[in-house]
Scaffold this active site. Structure first.
Site, PDB file in Angstrom:
ATOM      1  N   ASP A 225       0.875  -1.179   0.000  1.00  0.00           N
ATOM      2  CA  ASP A 225       0.000   0.000   0.000  1.00  0.00           C
ATOM      3  C   ASP A 225       0.905   1.218   0.000  1.00  0.00           C
ATOM      4  O   ASP A 225       1.529   1.533   1.009  1.00  0.00           O
ATOM      5  CB  ASP A 225      -0.928  -0.004   1.223  1.00  0.00           C
ATOM      6  CG  ASP A 225      -1.995   1.083   1.103  1.00  0.00           C
ATOM      7  OD1 ASP A 225      -1.789   2.037   0.315  1.00  0.00           O
ATOM      8  OD2 ASP A 225      -3.034   0.979   1.804  1.00  0.00           O
ATOM      9  N   GLU A 227      -0.103   4.271  -1.051  1.00  0.00           N
ATOM     10  CA  GLU A 227      -1.106   5.363  -1.007  1.00  0.00           C
ATOM     11  C   GLU A 227      -1.604   5.730  -2.402  1.00  0.00           C
ATOM     12  O   GLU A 227      -0.832   5.921  -3.330  1.00  0.00           O
ATOM     13  CB  GLU A 227      -0.597   6.616  -0.285  1.00  0.00           C
ATOM     14  CG  GLU A 227      -1.713   7.623  -0.022  1.00  0.00           C
ATOM     15  CD  GLU A 227      -2.937   7.045   0.707  1.00  0.00           C
ATOM     16  OE1 GLU A 227      -3.753   6.376   0.040  1.00  0.00           O
ATOM     17  OE2 GLU A 227      -3.086   7.268   1.918  1.00  0.00           O
ATOM     18  N   ASN A 228      -2.898   5.795  -2.415  1.00  0.00           N
ATOM     19  CA  ASN A 228      -3.641   5.912  -3.663  1.00  0.00           C
ATOM     20  C   ASN A 228      -3.329   4.709  -4.547  1.00  0.00           C
ATOM     21  O   ASN A 228      -3.187   4.837  -5.759  1.00  0.00           O
ATOM     22  CB  ASN A 228      -3.351   7.226  -4.402  1.00  0.00           C
ATOM     23  CG  ASN A 228      -3.975   8.403  -3.686  1.00  0.00           C
ATOM     24  OD1 ASN A 228      -4.968   8.259  -2.989  1.00  0.00           O
ATOM     25  ND2 ASN A 228      -3.390   9.575  -3.845  1.00  0.00           N
ATOM     26  N   GLY A 301      -4.165   4.294   5.279  1.00  0.00           N
ATOM     27  CA  GLY A 301      -3.525   5.497   5.817  1.00  0.00           C
ATOM     28  C   GLY A 301      -4.503   6.605   6.128  1.00  0.00           C
ATOM     29  O   GLY A 301      -4.241   7.473   6.974  1.00  0.00           O
ATOM     30  N   ASP A 302      -5.663   6.591   5.451  1.00  0.00           N
ATOM     31  CA  ASP A 302      -6.701   7.607   5.662  1.00  0.00           C
ATOM     32  C   ASP A 302      -7.802   7.091   6.589  1.00  0.00           C
ATOM     33  O   ASP A 302      -8.896   7.622   6.615  1.00  0.00           O
ATOM     34  CB  ASP A 302      -7.298   8.018   4.312  1.00  0.00           C
ATOM     35  CG  ASP A 302      -7.828   6.816   3.529  1.00  0.00           C
ATOM     36  OD1 ASP A 302      -7.811   5.670   4.070  1.00  0.00           O
ATOM     37  OD2 ASP A 302      -8.266   7.005   2.379  1.00  0.00           O
TER      38      ASP A 302
END
Ligand SMILES: *[C@@H]1O[C@H](CO)[C@@H](O)[C@H](O)[C@H]1NC(C)=O
Length: 342
Positions: A225, A227-228, A301-302
Site C-alpha cells: 500500500d 497510497e492511492n 492510511g486515511d
C-alpha cells in the site's frame, strides 16, 4: 584440577553454551545485520531474545486493564494472564506495545479523511482479545483479529522512515482471514490520518481487494500500500509474479530502498523459505517516496476501515534489509512453530 575448580569451569561452560545457543529473535537478526528494528509488535511472542517487557495490554468491559508479558525473556506470551483476567467477561486488546527501544506503541486509531470509526469520538474499534487463538510450539497465545471497523495506529512514531529513506518490514498474518475491503495494512502511513497522496505510505497489504493492483488468480495477495493504490509489482494493475496465497500462516515482506527499488516477498510462516514475488523499480509516480512515518495496523492510511485480517507479529526496520537477513527471520518464524492446535 581441584573438584571445586572443575565445578566452576563446568558452570562457566554451561553458562556460555546457554548464551551462545539462546535463539536470536527477529530483531536480534535485523540488528546484527545493520537494519535495526524501529518497531516490533506482537501479541504472541517476544521478538528480541532478551525482551521480557509487556507484549500487549487487554482491557475488560469494566475498563480495567492488565499487561501480558512473555513467559520468559524472548519467549511466548503468557496467555494465562489474559485468560484469568478476562474470565467471565470480555476483553479487547487496548495497546500493542513496541518491543523496540523506540516506544512506538499501537493504540486505537483516530478518525481520518476516509471517515470516522464506529467507536466514540470517531475512533476505530479494538480487537476482541480472545478471537484469534493459535499455538506457538504448543503454547496457546492470541493474535489480533481485525474485524471491519477495527484499527490501531501511532501518528507520532519515532525512528521510522520518512521521505525517501529506506525501510523494511515483515508481518505474520492469518492467510485465511481477509476480504476485498480497504485496507488490511501494517506499516508506514500518514501522520495526520489524511490521504496526502501518492508515495506517502509504504505498508504491507494482505487481502483480495482488486480495486487497484492484482496478482494471480483471485487472491488473496501480498501487496504494497503506497497510497492511492495497492501495488503487486511495477504495473499499476496486474502483475503476474504476485501469487495467490493459500497458507494458514503467511509471512509477508515489503521493503523500499532510497534508490528506485522496492520488493514484495512472502512465504508459508509455518514451513519453508521466502520467495521474491517482485523486486525492481517502483510504479510510475512513486519515486522519490514521501513517507511520513506513522504506523498503522488493520486500516488504510486515511483510516479506511472496511478490511479484515489477523495479525500475529510484525516489525519495521531502518535501511533496506538484505534478502539474506529476511531469510534468517523467516527461519526464526518457522522455528516459533505457529499452528492451529497444540
Ligand atoms: C503467567 O500468568 C499467570 C496468571 O497471571 C501467573 O500466575 C504466572 O506466574 C505467569 N507465569 C509466568 C512464568 O510469569
Amino acid at each position: 584440577m581441584s573438584p571445586s575448580t572443575l565445578r566452576q569451569s563446568t558452570c562457566a561452560l554451561l553458562a556460555l553454551s546457554l548464551v551462545t545457543t539462546a535463539t536470536a529473535g527477529p530483531c536480534d537478526l535485523y540488528d546484527a545485520a545493520g537494519y535495526p528494528c524501529v518497531a516490533a509488535h506482537s501479541t504472541t511472542r517476544a521478538l528480541y531474545s532478551a525482551y521480557s517487557g509487556p507484549l500487549y495490554q487487554v482491557q475488560r468491559t469494566d475498563g480495567t486493564t492488565t499487561d501480558i508479558a512473555p513467559l520468559s525473556a524472548g519467549g511466548v506470551a503468557n496467555a494465562s494472564t489474559q485468560d484469568s483476567f478476562c474470565a467471565g467477561t470480555t476483553c479487547v486488546i487496548s495497546i500493542i506495545y513496541d518491543q523496540s527501544p523506540r516506544g512506538n506503541h499501537l493504540t486505537r486509531a483516530p478518525p481520518g479523511s476516509a471517515g470516522s470509526g464506529p467507536a466514540p469520538g470517531g475512533y476505530d474499534n479494538l480487537a476482541d482479545a480472545t478471537a484469534a487463538p493459535v499455538y506457538l510450539n504448543g503454547h496457546k497465545v492470541y493474535g489480533v483479529k481485525v474485524a471491519p471497523g477495527t484499527g490501531y495506529r501511532n501518528n507520532d512514531a519515532k525512528g521510522t522512515a520518512t521521505g525517501n529513506a529506506a525501510e523494511g518490514m515483515y508481518a505474520v498474518l492469518d492467510g485465511t482471514h481477509y476480504n476485498g475491503g480497504c485496507c488490511f495494512d501494517y506499516g508506514n502511513a500518514e501522520t495526520n490520518s489524511v490521504d496526502t497522496g501518492a508515495g506517502h505510505m509504504e505498508a504491507i497489504y494482505f487481502g483480495n481487494c482488486n480495486v487497484w493492483g492484482t496478482g494471480q488468480g483471485s487472491g488473496p495477495w501480498i501487496m504494497g500500500d503506497l497510497e492511492n493504490g495497492l501495488f503487486s509489482g511495477q504495473n499499476a494493475k496486474y502483475n503476474g509474479g504476485d501469487p495467490a496465497i493459500n497458507y494458514r500462516f503467511v509471512t509477508a515482506v515489503i521493503k523500499g530502498d532510497s534508490s528506485n527499488l522496492w520488493a514484495i516477498r512472502g512465504g508459508n510462516a509455518a514451513s519453508g523459505s521466502l520467495s521474491t514475488y517482485y523486486s525492481g523499480p517502483r510504479p510510475s509516480g512513486y519515486y522519490p517516496m514521501k513517507k511520513e512515518g506513522a504506523i498503522i495496523l488493520g486500516i488504510g492510511g486515511d483510516n479506511s476501515h472496511g478490511a479484515q485480517g489477523t495479525f500475529y507479529e510484525g516489525v519495521m526496520t531502518t535501511g533496506y534489509p538484505s534478502d539474506a537477513v529476511e531469510d534468517k527471520v523467516q527461519a526464526d518464524v518457522v522455528a516459533a512453530g505457529y499452528a492451529t492446535s497444540s
